[in-house]
Design a protein around this motif. Structure first.
Motif, PDB file in Angstrom:
ATOM      1  N   SER A   5       0.793  -1.229   0.000  1.00 56.37           N
ATOM      2  CA  SER A   5       0.000   0.000   0.000  1.00 56.37           C
ATOM      3  C   SER A   5       0.825   1.278   0.000  1.00 56.37           C
ATOM      4  O   SER A   5       0.253   2.367  -0.076  1.00 56.37           O
ATOM      5  CB  SER A   5      -0.927   0.028   1.226  1.00 56.37           C
ATOM      6  N   TYR A   6       2.167   1.186   0.076  1.00 45.13           N
ATOM      7  CA  TYR A   6       2.965   2.395   0.258  1.00 45.13           C
ATOM      8  C   TYR A   6       4.228   2.415  -0.601  1.00 45.13           C
ATOM      9  O   TYR A   6       4.923   1.407  -0.754  1.00 45.13           O
ATOM     10  CB  TYR A   6       3.376   2.559   1.730  1.00 45.13           C
ATOM     11  N   LEU A   7       4.510   3.625  -1.092  1.00 46.85           N
ATOM     12  CA  LEU A   7       5.737   3.941  -1.817  1.00 46.85           C
ATOM     13  C   LEU A   7       6.326   5.167  -1.125  1.00 46.85           C
ATOM     14  O   LEU A   7       5.606   6.138  -0.879  1.00 46.85           O
ATOM     15  CB  LEU A   7       5.400   4.256  -3.280  1.00 46.85           C
ATOM     16  N   VAL A   8       7.621   5.156  -0.797  1.00 46.71           N
ATOM     17  CA  VAL A   8       8.182   6.260  -0.022  1.00 46.71           C
ATOM     18  C   VAL A   8       9.367   6.890  -0.738  1.00 46.71           C
ATOM     19  O   VAL A   8      10.057   6.252  -1.537  1.00 46.71           O
ATOM     20  CB  VAL A   8       8.630   5.801   1.390  1.00 46.71           C
ATOM     21  N   ALA A   9       9.596   8.185  -0.455  1.00 50.38           N
ATOM     22  CA  ALA A   9      10.763   8.907  -0.963  1.00 50.38           C
ATOM     23  C   ALA A   9      11.922   8.672  -0.007  1.00 50.38           C
ATOM     24  O   ALA A   9      11.874   9.084   1.156  1.00 50.38           O
ATOM     25  CB  ALA A   9      10.457  10.391  -1.076  1.00 50.38           C
ATOM     26  N   LEU A  10      12.981   8.028  -0.468  1.00 53.99           N
ATOM     27  CA  LEU A  10      14.098   7.677   0.413  1.00 53.99           C
ATOM     28  C   LEU A  10      14.762   8.901   1.030  1.00 53.99           C
ATOM     29  O   LEU A  10      15.251   8.856   2.163  1.00 53.99           O
ATOM     30  CB  LEU A  10      15.128   6.854  -0.352  1.00 53.99           C
ATOM     31  N   GLN A  11      14.780  10.008   0.304  1.00 55.64           N
ATOM     32  CA  GLN A  11      15.464  11.195   0.815  1.00 55.64           C
ATOM     33  C   GLN A  11      14.761  11.790   2.024  1.00 55.64           C
ATOM     34  O   GLN A  11      15.355  12.596   2.760  1.00 55.64           O
ATOM     35  CB  GLN A  11      15.598  12.250  -0.283  1.00 55.64           C
ATOM     36  N   LEU A  12      13.499  11.414   2.258  1.00 50.76           N
ATOM     37  CA  LEU A  12      12.757  11.943   3.405  1.00 50.76           C
ATOM     38  C   LEU A  12      12.620  10.930   4.535  1.00 50.76           C
ATOM     39  O   LEU A  12      11.948  11.198   5.538  1.00 50.76           O
ATOM     40  CB  LEU A  12      11.371  12.426   2.960  1.00 50.76           C
ATOM     41  N   VAL A  13      13.244   9.767   4.373  1.00 49.47           N
ATOM     42  CA  VAL A  13      13.215   8.769   5.444  1.00 49.47           C
ATOM     43  C   VAL A  13      14.163   9.206   6.564  1.00 49.47           C
ATOM     44  O   VAL A  13      15.318   9.541   6.314  1.00 49.47           O
ATOM     45  CB  VAL A  13      13.621   7.380   4.908  1.00 49.47           C
ATOM     46  N   THR A  14      13.665   9.199   7.807  1.00 46.67           N
ATOM     47  CA  THR A  14      14.494   9.598   8.947  1.00 46.67           C
ATOM     48  C   THR A  14      14.856   8.420   9.840  1.00 46.67           C
ATOM     49  O   THR A  14      15.690   8.554  10.732  1.00 46.67           O
ATOM     50  CB  THR A  14      13.766  10.655   9.797  1.00 46.67           C
ATOM     51  N   GLY A  15      14.229   7.271   9.626  1.00 48.02           N
ATOM     52  CA  GLY A  15      14.574   6.131  10.453  1.00 48.02           C
ATOM     53  C   GLY A  15      13.768   4.899  10.107  1.00 48.02           C
ATOM     54  O   GLY A  15      12.763   4.973   9.388  1.00 48.02           O
ATOM     55  N   VAL A  16      14.238   3.763  10.606  1.00 53.94           N
ATOM     56  CA  VAL A  16      13.535   2.493  10.474  1.00 53.94           C
ATOM     57  C   VAL A  16      13.443   1.898  11.881  1.00 53.94           C
ATOM     58  O   VAL A  16      14.465   1.761  12.573  1.00 53.94           O
ATOM     59  CB  VAL A  16      14.266   1.531   9.521  1.00 53.94           C
ATOM     60  N   ARG A  17      12.238   1.563  12.288  1.00 53.53           N
ATOM     61  CA  ARG A  17      12.028   1.068  13.652  1.00 53.53           C
ATOM     62  C   ARG A  17      11.529  -0.366  13.615  1.00 53.53           C
ATOM     63  O   ARG A  17      10.585  -0.677  12.888  1.00 53.53           O
ATOM     64  CB  ARG A  17      11.009   1.965  14.365  1.00 53.53           C
TER      65      ARG A  17
END
Length: 258
Positions: free
Chosen positions: A196-208
């Motif tokens: 359901s999701y596609l994300v912009a890598l440059q705006l990723v701040t973390g992975v939990r």
């Protein structure tokens, strides 16, 4: 240009549109021909597929052909524009907005052939679009067509056959499947993290990582705290790999991940 042209014919008069589609479909240099009855329908077609050239009427309800051509100037790789009109007095304005050719109704086949050849020559002379070129996506809101820059989008959410763009200008629904955007934008720094999701890598701040799964954090739209989206198990490794090696990202591994 070796491949056949993908062409969009735009005219609010059905008989004229049908004739234009018929004539273009029979041209040996033209492949797929699509039709639109107004400028808004044309923008939807442009959002959904690659179009090499528009054959465009000038006088239409809503956005005129000249206004639509001006909007196309904001595209990173705009299609060629050929005006097809009964009005002789609009030629100067047409070429001021970058028209490749200007045809008068009723259409003559030999004149249409010449216009198609001009489009082919013009497209062949253009430099290939670079990855740095930023795409704009036309969206409609309350009858207004707005252009959303790809670099303003933090994540995209599937909504049936549509996709919802979450950008710095708000949330926008477009008639484009998420899978299409995934293919189109993968080399522009976007990653599918879930069905359901596609994300912009440059705006990723973390992975939990938690007992209930993996979540990616995105700071976009001025949101604070960061938006958190689920990551499917099959996408987790590729997301981590791309965050480490992707030069377009601003993420720094180790800081926010735990």
């Amino acid at each position: 240009m070796t491949r056949p042209l993908a062409v969009l014919a735009v005219d609010d008069e059905a008989p004229a549109l049908d004739e234009l589609i018929y004539l273009l479909s029979g041209h040996p240099l033209v492949g797929n021909v699509y039709g639109a009855a107004d400028a808004n329908a044309a923008l939807r077609e442009l959002a959904e597929r690659r179009i090499d050239a528009l054959f465009l009427d000038i006088n239409m309800p809503g956005l005129s052909g000249l206004e639509l051509a001006s909007v196309l100037g904001n595209f990173s790789n705009p299609p060629a524009v050929v005006f097809v009109t009964a009005h002789e007095d609009k030629a100067v304005a047409a070429f001021e907005v970058g028209a490749t050719d200007y045809l008068l109704k009723p259409l003559r086949r030999e004149r249409l052939d010449e216009a198609v050849r001009r489009v082919v020559n013009a497209r062949a002379a253009e430099p290939a679009p670079t990855e740095e070129s930023d795409e704009v996506i036309p969206v409609e809101l309350a009858g207004l067509t707005q252009l959303v820059r790809r670099d303003s989008i933090g994540w995209v959410e599937a909504d049936g056959d549509y996709a919802r763009l979450h950008s710095s200008t708000g949330s926008h629904l477009v008639r484009i499947p998420l899978s299409t955007l995934e293919t189109r934008w993968r080399n522009q720094g976007f990653q599918r993290v879930h069905r359901s999701y596609l994300v912009a890598l440059q705006l990723v701040t973390g992975v939990r990582t938690t007992d209930s799964g993996v979540f990616v954090q995105i700071r976009a739209n001025g949101a604070s705290p960061a938006v958190e989206l689920p990551v499917s198990r099959r996408q987790t490794r590729e997301l981590r790999d791309r965050l480490i090696r992707d030069p377009m990202r601003s993420y720094r591994p180790g800081g926010d991940e735990h």
